[in-house]
Enzyme design. Sequence first.
Site, PDB file in Angstrom:
ATOM      1  N   SER A  98       0.858  -1.174  -0.149  1.00  0.00           N
ATOM      2  CA  SER A  98      -0.136   0.081  -0.065  1.00  0.00           C
ATOM      3  C   SER A  98       0.715   1.316   0.004  1.00  0.00           C
ATOM      4  CB  SER A  98      -1.036  -0.069   1.470  1.00  0.00           C
ATOM      5  OG  SER A  98      -2.209   0.876   1.071  1.00  0.00           O
TER       6      SER A  98
ATOM      7  N   ASP B 162      -6.022  -3.927  -2.515  1.00  0.00           N
ATOM      8  CA  ASP B 162      -4.572  -3.456  -1.416  1.00  0.00           C
ATOM      9  C   ASP B 162      -4.422  -4.736  -0.907  1.00  0.00           C
ATOM     10  OD1 ASP B 162      -3.452  -2.593   1.000  1.00  0.00           O
ATOM     11  OD2 ASP B 162      -4.422  -0.694   0.573  1.00  0.00           O
TER      12      ASP B 162
END
Length: 294
Positions: free
Chosen positions: A38, A183
């Site tokens: 991320s 993610d």
Amino acid sequence: MEIDGVFSGGGIKGFALIGAYQELEERGFVFKQVAGTSAGAIMAAFIAAGYTSKEILSIMEETDMKDFLDARNTLLPFSIAKWLLLYWRMGMYRGEALEEWLSKKLAAKGIYTFGDLPENKLRLIASDLSTGRMVVLPNELDQYGIPKETFPVARAVRMSCGLPFFFEPIKLRSLAGTSIVIDGGLLSNFPIWLFENENGRRSRPVIGVKLSQNLEEQPKRIIKNGLGLFEALFITMKDAHDTRYISRKHEKDIIFIPMEDGLTAEFSLSDEKKATLIERGRKKTSDFLNKWTY
């Protein structure tokens, strides 16, 4: 001194990673290999591309984070349209602006695909919801029949940064079909395990930067309503894998930077808050390095 580095996710809180990198760089540490998830994927990619902490800080200071909020055009007010976008597009924002920005910044250092980087210089984590598995990029792209040497680094970072429901997920198309990828923090927000072989040995010292408190200082969450339940559910999913892996042996190599709740998607973060996050990262890293032995 050459080290390997891993950077955790944390959304906009990732500004603290810049401060950590500043301190590490000034102390003479050079990253041989890096990994991240991320927000940590962005930091890792910039470091792998050859950016200094000063250059990264300059980039972030001149970038308006709100430019990444690229909602699709609709005739309806966004307050209403966002629910339709969540249902049909699985995200309020396209994420294309973020990927384009990443492409330009990496291209400025001559980095376009993973073929432009040394083997294992950069590894990122993403989550394949279609197959229900964690994906290490670019290493596991061959499982999709995709040559890793030609895969865009910016696309891989964008996959790792695909905050659920916020950005539209990436549709990774291969001969086996289409996978919905989001993610990497969903499955491993802090992939320090990437730097150990089957016997638990490392090629060189590893330092991790984790945007959280250490295990002993984590406060107990108070859940009062459905929204709080959802938030706690996601945080638990995000951290459970890494928490199980991190032991006291690993904690000595991790810079823990405590973060307040609620900042993850605050794209309108003020300059003052950014500066505070950067300084916090720098201070915690300095404290860590003053005691660290390898």
